[in-house]
Design a protein around this motif. Sequence first.
Motif, PDB file in Angstrom:
ATOM      1  N   ARG A  62      -2.539   1.231   0.247  1.00 37.78           N
ATOM      2  CA  ARG A  62      -3.477   0.120   0.457  1.00 37.78           C
ATOM      3  C   ARG A  62      -3.350  -0.377   1.895  1.00 37.78           C
ATOM      4  O   ARG A  62      -2.977  -1.510   2.147  1.00 37.78           O
ATOM      5  CB  ARG A  62      -3.177  -1.022  -0.513  1.00 37.78           C
ATOM      6  CG  ARG A  62      -3.358  -0.706  -1.978  1.00 37.78           C
ATOM      7  CD  ARG A  62      -4.774  -0.286  -2.341  1.00 37.78           C
ATOM      8  NE  ARG A  62      -5.758  -1.250  -1.943  1.00 37.78           N
ATOM      9  CZ  ARG A  62      -6.324  -2.161  -2.733  1.00 37.78           C
ATOM     10  NH1 ARG A  62      -6.004  -2.196  -3.999  1.00 37.78           N
ATOM     11  NH2 ARG A  62      -7.202  -3.001  -2.257  1.00 37.78           N
ATOM     12  N   CYS A  68      -2.733  -8.522   0.085  1.00 36.94           N
ATOM     13  CA  CYS A  68      -2.073  -8.182  -1.181  1.00 36.94           C
ATOM     14  C   CYS A  68      -0.568  -8.393  -1.066  1.00 36.94           C
ATOM     15  O   CYS A  68       0.053  -7.959  -0.095  1.00 36.94           O
ATOM     16  CB  CYS A  68      -2.363  -6.734  -1.568  1.00 36.94           C
ATOM     17  SG  CYS A  68      -4.085  -6.475  -2.007  1.00 36.94           S
ATOM     18  N   ARG A  71       3.412  -5.598  -0.740  1.00 34.70           N
ATOM     19  CA  ARG A  71       3.218  -4.224  -0.278  1.00 34.70           C
ATOM     20  C   ARG A  71       4.471  -3.773   0.452  1.00 34.70           C
ATOM     21  O   ARG A  71       5.186  -4.570   1.050  1.00 34.70           O
ATOM     22  CB  ARG A  71       2.019  -4.104   0.676  1.00 34.70           C
ATOM     23  CG  ARG A  71       0.695  -4.210  -0.005  1.00 34.70           C
ATOM     24  CD  ARG A  71      -0.450  -3.969   0.948  1.00 34.70           C
ATOM     25  NE  ARG A  71      -0.289  -4.770   2.162  1.00 34.70           N
ATOM     26  CZ  ARG A  71      -0.888  -4.517   3.300  1.00 34.70           C
ATOM     27  NH1 ARG A  71      -1.708  -3.497   3.419  1.00 34.70           N
ATOM     28  NH2 ARG A  71      -0.695  -5.272   4.353  1.00 34.70           N
ATOM     29  N   PRO A  88       1.142   1.166   4.469  1.00 37.08           N
ATOM     30  CA  PRO A  88       1.330   0.083   3.501  1.00 37.08           C
ATOM     31  C   PRO A  88       0.733   0.436   2.141  1.00 37.08           C
ATOM     32  O   PRO A  88      -0.335   1.047   2.046  1.00 37.08           O
ATOM     33  CB  PRO A  88       0.575  -1.097   4.118  1.00 37.08           C
ATOM     34  CG  PRO A  88       0.493  -0.781   5.567  1.00 37.08           C
ATOM     35  CD  PRO A  88       0.398   0.712   5.658  1.00 37.08           C
ATOM     36  N   GLY A  89       1.449   0.074   1.110  1.00 41.08           N
ATOM     37  CA  GLY A  89       0.981   0.311  -0.254  1.00 41.08           C
ATOM     38  C   GLY A  89       2.051  -0.085  -1.250  1.00 41.08           C
ATOM     39  O   GLY A  89       2.991  -0.802  -0.922  1.00 41.08           O
ATOM     40  N   TRP A  90       1.882   0.377  -2.477  1.00 43.43           N
ATOM     41  CA  TRP A  90       2.843   0.101  -3.535  1.00 43.43           C
ATOM     42  C   TRP A  90       3.400   1.416  -4.054  1.00 43.43           C
ATOM     43  O   TRP A  90       2.653   2.247  -4.580  1.00 43.43           O
ATOM     44  CB  TRP A  90       2.200  -0.644  -4.693  1.00 43.43           C
ATOM     45  CG  TRP A  90       1.724  -2.008  -4.347  1.00 43.43           C
ATOM     46  CD1 TRP A  90       2.496  -3.087  -4.047  1.00 43.43           C
ATOM     47  CD2 TRP A  90       0.371  -2.447  -4.264  1.00 43.43           C
ATOM     48  NE1 TRP A  90       1.700  -4.177  -3.793  1.00 43.43           N
ATOM     49  CE2 TRP A  90       0.382  -3.818  -3.928  1.00 43.43           C
ATOM     50  CE3 TRP A  90      -0.848  -1.834  -4.466  1.00 43.43           C
ATOM     51  CZ2 TRP A  90      -0.761  -4.557  -3.773  1.00 43.43           C
ATOM     52  CZ3 TRP A  90      -1.996  -2.581  -4.303  1.00 43.43           C
ATOM     53  CH2 TRP A  90      -1.942  -3.923  -3.962  1.00 43.43           C
TER      54      TRP A  90
END
Length: 154
Positions: A62, A68, A71, A88-90
């Motif tokens: 993401r 959000c 992250r 960036p993300g999960w």
Amino acid sequence: MRTLVDLTLAPGHRRGHGALYGRLNQGRINVARPRRALAGMPLPRPADGRLVLAVDASPWLRPDASTCADRAFCHTFGRGEGKHQMVPGWPYSVVAALETGRTSWTAVLDAVRLEPGADVAAETTVQVREVIERLVAAGRWRPGDPEVLVVLDA
């Protein structure tokens, strides 16, 4: 209707199903129930009958979702340039039951979002232990069965 997908595909479904989506919006899903249900489903197995579980951490990237929460920077390879990148993300840790052969059928049994700074080895150990405990409770593995094989990568 048995699933959210069935509900949205029903010809008479023109608006949201208030009770169902109201419950989802209130955050009152009992996560343990679907986990137990998945453990009780028929599972793929190789010819020798043993359970083979694979564990992998996969990112849900993401990069443009700057608002959000929680992250982390996820390691990726490629993305058009053939190089290692941190995006960036999960990250999610996923456990699936595998079978051998041409079908490569898998059954996802669990997925856990890894928080930033989490001890991935410790989280994975707990996750695998809980999945196996659910499989034993559901009767998918009994004493005398071949040992469960767990496949992990670094």
